[in-house]
Write a protein that holds these residues in place. Sequence first.
Motif, PDB file in Angstrom:
ATOM      1  N   ASP A   1      -4.967  -0.988  -4.503  1.00 30.41           N
ATOM      2  CA  ASP A   1      -3.611  -0.644  -4.049  1.00 30.41           C
ATOM      3  C   ASP A   1      -3.700   0.086  -2.707  1.00 30.41           C
ATOM      4  OD1 ASP A   1      -2.391  -1.677  -6.322  1.00 30.41           O
ATOM      5  OD2 ASP A   1      -2.349   0.250  -7.372  1.00 30.41           O
ATOM      6  N   LYS A   2      -4.593   1.049  -2.654  1.00 33.83           N
ATOM      7  CA  LYS A   2      -4.750   1.850  -1.431  1.00 33.83           C
ATOM      8  C   LYS A   2      -5.284   0.999  -0.282  1.00 33.83           C
ATOM      9  CE  LYS A   2      -5.780   6.056  -4.078  1.00 33.83           C
ATOM     10  NZ  LYS A   2      -6.815   7.086  -4.382  1.00 33.83           N
ATOM     11  N   GLU A   3      -6.260   0.140  -0.582  1.00 40.88           N
ATOM     12  CA  GLU A   3      -6.859  -0.704   0.455  1.00 40.88           C
ATOM     13  C   GLU A   3      -5.819  -1.620   1.088  1.00 40.88           C
ATOM     14  OE1 GLU A   3     -10.049  -2.781  -1.384  1.00 40.88           O
ATOM     15  OE2 GLU A   3     -11.269  -0.984  -1.701  1.00 40.88           O
ATOM     16  N   VAL A   4      -5.037  -2.286   0.246  1.00 40.88           N
ATOM     17  CA  VAL A   4      -4.027  -3.211   0.758  1.00 40.88           C
ATOM     18  C   VAL A   4      -2.924  -2.450   1.488  1.00 40.88           C
ATOM     19  CG1 VAL A   4      -2.254  -4.909   0.120  1.00 40.88           C
ATOM     20  CG2 VAL A   4      -4.478  -4.945  -1.023  1.00 40.88           C
ATOM     21  N   PHE A   5      -2.530  -1.306   0.953  1.00 44.55           N
ATOM     22  CA  PHE A   5      -1.463  -0.513   1.580  1.00 44.55           C
ATOM     23  C   PHE A   5      -1.840  -0.140   3.011  1.00 44.55           C
ATOM     24  CE2 PHE A   5       0.892   3.220   2.765  1.00 44.55           C
ATOM     25  CZ  PHE A   5       2.155   3.014   2.232  1.00 44.55           C
ATOM     26  N   PHE A   6      -3.031   0.418   3.179  1.00 44.61           N
ATOM     27  CA  PHE A   6      -3.420   0.886   4.514  1.00 44.61           C
ATOM     28  C   PHE A   6      -3.877  -0.261   5.420  1.00 44.61           C
ATOM     29  CE2 PHE A   6      -3.869   4.897   2.073  1.00 44.61           C
ATOM     30  CZ  PHE A   6      -2.998   5.662   2.830  1.00 44.61           C
ATOM     31  N   GLU A   7      -4.325  -1.368   4.817  1.00 41.18           N
ATOM     32  CA  GLU A   7      -4.683  -2.549   5.618  1.00 41.18           C
ATOM     33  C   GLU A   7      -3.463  -3.091   6.357  1.00 41.18           C
ATOM     34  OE1 GLU A   7      -6.207  -7.173   4.938  1.00 41.18           O
ATOM     35  OE2 GLU A   7      -6.421  -5.695   3.332  1.00 41.18           O
ATOM     36  N   PHE A   8      -2.310  -3.042   5.688  1.00 35.24           N
ATOM     37  CA  PHE A   8      -1.095  -3.586   6.293  1.00 35.24           C
ATOM     38  C   PHE A   8      -0.144  -2.510   6.804  1.00 35.24           C
ATOM     39  CE2 PHE A   8      -2.430  -7.142   3.577  1.00 35.24           C
ATOM     40  CZ  PHE A   8      -2.344  -8.195   4.494  1.00 35.24           C
ATOM     41  N   MET A   9      -0.616  -1.296   6.900  1.00 33.94           N
ATOM     42  CA  MET A   9       0.222  -0.220   7.418  1.00 33.94           C
ATOM     43  C   MET A   9       0.535  -0.481   8.890  1.00 33.94           C
ATOM     44  SD  MET A   9      -0.350   3.868   6.945  1.00 33.94           S
ATOM     45  CE  MET A   9       1.015   5.001   7.180  1.00 33.94           C
ATOM     46  N   GLY A  10       1.813  -0.506   9.225  1.00 31.51           N
ATOM     47  CA  GLY A  10       2.216  -0.812  10.590  1.00 31.51           C
ATOM     48  C   GLY A  10       2.171  -2.290  10.917  1.00 31.51           C
ATOM     49  N   LYS A  11       1.946  -3.130   9.906  1.00 39.67           N
ATOM     50  CA  LYS A  11       1.867  -4.582  10.116  1.00 39.67           C
ATOM     51  C   LYS A  11       2.851  -5.291   9.179  1.00 39.67           C
ATOM     52  CE  LYS A  11      -3.090  -4.294  11.172  1.00 39.67           C
ATOM     53  NZ  LYS A  11      -4.451  -4.746  10.765  1.00 39.67           N
ATOM     54  N   ASP A  12       4.089  -4.824   9.202  1.00 40.35           N
ATOM     55  CA  ASP A  12       5.087  -5.368   8.280  1.00 40.35           C
ATOM     56  C   ASP A  12       5.335  -6.859   8.485  1.00 40.35           C
ATOM     57  OD1 ASP A  12       5.250  -2.829   7.342  1.00 40.35           O
ATOM     58  OD2 ASP A  12       7.317  -2.451   7.960  1.00 40.35           O
ATOM     59  N   GLU A  13       5.325  -7.304   9.734  1.00 38.17           N
ATOM     60  CA  GLU A  13       5.577  -8.724  10.008  1.00 38.17           C
ATOM     61  C   GLU A  13       4.462  -9.597   9.443  1.00 38.17           C
ATOM     62  OE1 GLU A  13       6.389  -9.590  14.067  1.00 38.17           O
ATOM     63  OE2 GLU A  13       8.128  -8.256  14.193  1.00 38.17           O
ATOM     64  N   GLU A  14       3.221  -9.165   9.625  1.00 38.34           N
ATOM     65  CA  GLU A  14       2.080  -9.916   9.095  1.00 38.34           C
ATOM     66  C   GLU A  14       2.124  -9.931   7.567  1.00 38.34           C
ATOM     67  OE1 GLU A  14      -2.836  -9.861   9.157  1.00 38.34           O
ATOM     68  OE2 GLU A  14      -1.692  -8.463  10.405  1.00 38.34           O
ATOM     69  N   LEU A  15       2.422  -8.790   6.983  1.00 38.38           N
ATOM     70  CA  LEU A  15       2.528  -8.678   5.531  1.00 38.38           C
ATOM     71  C   LEU A  15       3.604  -9.620   4.998  1.00 38.38           C
ATOM     72  CD1 LEU A  15       1.958  -7.202   2.797  1.00 38.38           C
ATOM     73  CD2 LEU A  15       3.731  -5.566   3.485  1.00 38.38           C
ATOM     74  N   HIS A  16       4.760  -9.610   5.634  1.00 38.56           N
ATOM     75  CA  HIS A  16       5.873 -10.442   5.178  1.00 38.56           C
ATOM     76  C   HIS A  16       5.556 -11.925   5.336  1.00 38.56           C
ATOM     77  CE1 HIS A  16       9.960 -11.416   4.089  1.00 38.56           C
ATOM     78  NE2 HIS A  16      10.099 -12.142   5.180  1.00 38.56           N
ATOM     79  N   ALA A  17       4.839 -12.268   6.398  1.00 41.43           N
ATOM     80  CA  ALA A  17       4.483 -13.669   6.624  1.00 41.43           C
ATOM     81  C   ALA A  17       3.573 -14.186   5.512  1.00 41.43           C
ATOM     82  CB  ALA A  17       3.788 -13.820   7.979  1.00 41.43           C
ATOM     83  N   ILE A  18       2.595 -13.367   5.104  1.00 44.68           N
ATOM     84  CA  ILE A  18       1.679 -13.768   4.037  1.00 44.68           C
ATOM     85  C   ILE A  18       2.421 -13.845   2.703  1.00 44.68           C
ATOM     86  CG2 ILE A  18      -0.349 -13.082   2.700  1.00 44.68           C
ATOM     87  CD1 ILE A  18      -1.488 -11.862   5.251  1.00 44.68           C
ATOM     88  N   ALA A  19       3.277 -12.850   2.436  1.00 44.88           N
ATOM     89  CA  ALA A  19       4.050 -12.854   1.199  1.00 44.88           C
ATOM     90  C   ALA A  19       4.955 -14.088   1.130  1.00 44.88           C
ATOM     91  CB  ALA A  19       4.886 -11.579   1.096  1.00 44.88           C
TER      92      ALA A  19
END
Length: 234
Positions: free
Chosen positions: A87-105
């Motif tokens: 949970d922590k790894e994924v959270f901080f991996e995508f911190m400040g990368k909302d667009e990238e996160l949303h694209a993958i989701a």
Amino acid sequence: MKSPSWHRDEIILALDLYRTLDSKDMTKNNPKVIELSELLNELPIHERNMQNEKFRNTNGVQLKLSNFKYIDPDFAGKGMSGCSNQDKEVFFEFMGKDEELHAIASQIKLVISNKDINCKLNKIEDEEDYSAKEGKVIYKLHKLRERDRKINNKKKTQYFEKYGKLDCEVCGFDFQKSYGDLGIGFIEAHHRVPLSELNGEKTTKLNDLALVCSNCHRMLHRSVSIDELKKQIK
């Protein structure tokens, strides 16, 4: 039966929802929380016999969102402890990368929405050494594209007609040359399209595939491009 631990794909989907909701709306009765719960139950990740009536229910989704509150340094409240290291790894991996996160989701959701492909993904076995930021669903789609015999045979025919042999496009290994008749016509197909660009609707074309030996194929699946692997071999 205890529900299995959350997988990376599931955490990505939950984190994407966390980024789009106000804290007060992260309740089990929120339609978006209900929608995510239903979606998680469709993911081709966990064995069906590992799922029960409580598997990824709305309570579980709400708890995961509360775990993110606990991790989030920008959240003023307390949240719920008990979050996993992933949970922590994924959270901080995508911190400040909302667009990238949303694209993958969004990519994961698109694949799941295709019932025919989603059913086929369930039949693809996991690989212990796979590693992809897009998660298991998109990686399985990558593998599914590579196993299309019809397009693979067309690719082999096209390549053989052009070069007169079937050798690895990375290292040049030729199965027939090394193994004689046993190696005639043998070569593996690698889907060269990046995982980040795959979705459940795109049809594989001949130019999307590269013919490679087994060793190079395994290395390419470690998120390395063909050009990068060629340079490493040289």
